[in-house]
Every structure is written in structure tokens, then in C-alpha cells.
Design a protein around this motif. Structure first.
Motif, PDB file in Angstrom:
ATOM      1  N   ASN A  51      18.628  69.897  12.977  1.00  0.00           N
ATOM      2  CA  ASN A  51      19.198  70.228  11.671  1.00  0.00           C
ATOM      3  C   ASN A  51      19.262  71.733  11.441  1.00  0.00           C
ATOM      4  O   ASN A  51      19.108  72.212  10.320  1.00  0.00           O
ATOM      5  CB  ASN A  51      18.391  69.561  10.548  1.00  0.00           C
ATOM      6  CG  ASN A  51      16.990  70.146  10.396  1.00  0.00           C
ATOM      7  OD1 ASN A  51      16.438  70.706  11.344  1.00  0.00           O
ATOM      8  ND2 ASN A  51      16.405  70.016   9.220  1.00  0.00           N
ATOM      9  N   LEU A  53      22.749  67.017  13.185  1.00  0.00           N
ATOM     10  CA  LEU A  53      23.022  66.524  11.837  1.00  0.00           C
ATOM     11  C   LEU A  53      24.099  67.328  11.121  1.00  0.00           C
ATOM     12  O   LEU A  53      24.639  66.881  10.111  1.00  0.00           O
ATOM     13  CB  LEU A  53      21.739  66.557  11.000  1.00  0.00           C
ATOM     14  CG  LEU A  53      20.607  65.637  11.459  1.00  0.00           C
ATOM     15  CD1 LEU A  53      19.388  65.827  10.564  1.00  0.00           C
ATOM     16  CD2 LEU A  53      21.047  64.186  11.448  1.00  0.00           C
ATOM     17  N   GLY A  54      24.398  68.511  11.630  1.00  0.00           N
ATOM     18  CA  GLY A  54      25.382  69.354  10.967  1.00  0.00           C
ATOM     19  C   GLY A  54      26.819  69.001  11.283  1.00  0.00           C
ATOM     20  O   GLY A  54      27.743  69.566  10.688  1.00  0.00           O
ATOM     21  N   GLU A  85      28.516  63.506   6.556  1.00  0.00           N
ATOM     22  CA  GLU A  85      27.129  63.068   6.428  1.00  0.00           C
ATOM     23  C   GLU A  85      27.011  61.625   5.945  1.00  0.00           C
ATOM     24  O   GLU A  85      26.007  60.966   6.198  1.00  0.00           O
ATOM     25  CB  GLU A  85      26.360  63.985   5.488  1.00  0.00           C
ATOM     26  CG  GLU A  85      26.827  64.001   4.051  1.00  0.00           C
ATOM     27  CD  GLU A  85      26.031  65.010   3.238  1.00  0.00           C
ATOM     28  OE1 GLU A  85      25.355  64.580   2.293  1.00  0.00           O
ATOM     29  OE2 GLU A  85      26.087  66.213   3.556  1.00  0.00           O
ATOM     30  N   ARG A  94      19.426  67.149   6.909  1.00  0.00           N
ATOM     31  CA  ARG A  94      20.604  67.995   7.142  1.00  0.00           C
ATOM     32  C   ARG A  94      20.609  69.207   6.216  1.00  0.00           C
ATOM     33  O   ARG A  94      20.978  70.314   6.620  1.00  0.00           O
ATOM     34  CB  ARG A  94      21.870  67.162   6.943  1.00  0.00           C
ATOM     35  CG  ARG A  94      23.174  67.955   7.044  1.00  0.00           C
ATOM     36  CD  ARG A  94      24.364  67.018   7.050  1.00  0.00           C
ATOM     37  NE  ARG A  94      25.629  67.735   7.051  1.00  0.00           N
ATOM     38  CZ  ARG A  94      26.786  67.221   7.450  1.00  0.00           C
ATOM     39  NH1 ARG A  94      26.827  65.978   7.893  1.00  0.00           N
ATOM     40  NH2 ARG A  94      27.895  67.914   7.411  1.00  0.00           N
TER      41      ARG A  94
END
Length: 222
Positions: A32, A66-67, A71, A88
Motif C-alpha cells: 500500500n 492496493l494502489g 478500490e 490503501r
């Protein structure tokens, strides 16, 4: 890569007494960071000299960044999606209004989650998001999971009290009292607005078990 080897060894050591042979482990890095992952994707890529195939330890490094992407698509499981969304944004310190908006979405994913899960989320947010205000937290909880407001907000307010953050605490206390006892008299609002931190802390403690407003603000000795 070396951190993964260390963790893998620790897991296998803990399993030696229960499994023979040892089970395989597929390591997954949940990343993250604020920038995209740029480190090696294989263990051998982090070594100074390339290794001939089959002569030494080597394995791929699977990375879940996670980026990347939407999302909302991080997981089909709401609780897991909420946790991943929180991770995130955990490396940033969003402004109060953005934090409120993010929390509404995250907490909406956590509807029905056990108290311990929500407490972990609350503690993570309080630790990471310094700009989060009591008002923003209260509004987010009320919008997403209003029935859990007392659990999340009351303990958060206690932490702010412990840290000496008086800004906004009185208004959060009033919201909790209003949810318990209905519309509040103007006198109660004035007392809370002018109260010191020790007074607010005392009233917060009493509000947990009080059956009426008079019990919360009663100054008589018991």
C-alpha cells in the motif's frame, strides 16, 4: 525477498511438530505504498549475482498493489474489501472532509462486522489520520452504521481526551447524549461548550450507564 524468506522460515518452524512433510506456502505481498511497486518480482533478482536455475533458493514474489485499479473491485467480500480500502489509504493523511467521505464507504462495507473488527478499524484510523476530527468521525459513522455509533465514537472520544484534544469533543459528547436521551436543553449545550477537558471526561464516563441527563451532569457526591 529476504524478509519473505525470514517469515516463511518462521511459519515452517512453527509447523514442524504438526506436519510431515511441511505444507507449501505461497507468499503474497499486500503493498500500500504511495508509489507503484518497483522492487524485484523474484527472489533471485535481489541478489548481486544471477543464479543458475535449480542451484539455489528462488521463488516469485507475488505482489497485490492496493494502489492499482478501482478500490471497489479489491474484493467481492465486503469485510475484506473494507479492510483493503482502509490499508490503501492508510499511508496518506487525508483532510477531514475527505477522511469522512472515505470512512463512509469503508464503514458501509463493514456493516455487520463484529465489535472487535470495528475497534481495530477505528484504532487504525485514529493512528494514521491525524486530521480526522470528532465531528467527521461521528458523521461518517452515522451515515454508514448509525446503530454502532456509540461503540465507535465514544471510545474514539476517550482517546482524544487522553491526548488532550478538546477541539470538537464537546459536540461529539452532545451527539451521543442526544442519541440516548433525545433533544437536549440549551443549558446542557452551553455547559458542554464551556467545559474543561476533565469535566468532559467525567461526563463521558457517566453517560455510559446513566439513565437520564440529570445523572450525567449531577455534581452531587455519591
Amino acid at each position: 525477498g529476504f524478509h519473505l524468506v525470514h517469515h516463511l522460515d518462521g511459519i515452517w518452524q512453527s509447523l514442524r511438530a504438526h506436519f510431515d512433510p511441511l505444507p507449501p506456502i505461497v507468499p503474497l505481498v499486500v503493498y500500500n505504498g504511495q508509489t507503484r511497486w518497483s522492487l524485484p518480482r523474484r527472489f533471485s533478482d535481489g541478489l548481486a549475482t544471477p543464479l543458475a536455475a535449480g542451484l539455489a533458493l528462488d521463488f516469485p514474489i507475488h505482489v497485490f498493489d492496493l494502489g492499482l485499479g478501482d478500490e471497489v473491485q479489491l474484493s467481492a467480500m465486503p469485510w475484506l474489501r473494507g479492510a483493503l480500502r482502509l490499508l490503501r489509504h492508510g499511508v496518506r493523511n487525508p483532510a477531514a472532509e475527505e477522511a469522512r467521505s472515505l470512512l463512509v464507504g469503508i464503514l458501509s462495507d463493514l456493516q455487520g462486522a463484529p465489535d472487535s473488527y470495528l475497534e481495530a478499524v477505528r484504532n487504525y484510523v485514529l493512528d494514521r489520520w491525524a486530521e480526522l476530527t470528532p465531528q467527521a468521525l461521528s458523521e461518517a459513522v452515522r451515515a454508514a452504521i448509525p446503530e454502532r455509533e456509540a461503540l465507535v465514537v465514544s471510545k474514539a472520544v476517550r482517546q482524544w481526551l487522553d491526548e488532550g484534544r478538546a477541539d470538537g469533543i464537546a459536540s461529539s459528547l452532545l451527539r451521543l447524549l442526544e442519541r440516548r436521551f433525545g433533544p437536549l436543553p440549551e443549558e446542557v449545550r452551553k455547559r458542554a461548550a464551556s467545559a474543561s477537558i476533565p469535566q468532559l471526561e467525567h461526563w463521558l464516563d457517566r453517560s455510559i450507564n446513566a439513565s437520564s441527563l440529570s445523572e450525567v451532569f449531577d455534581t452531587a457526591e455519591h
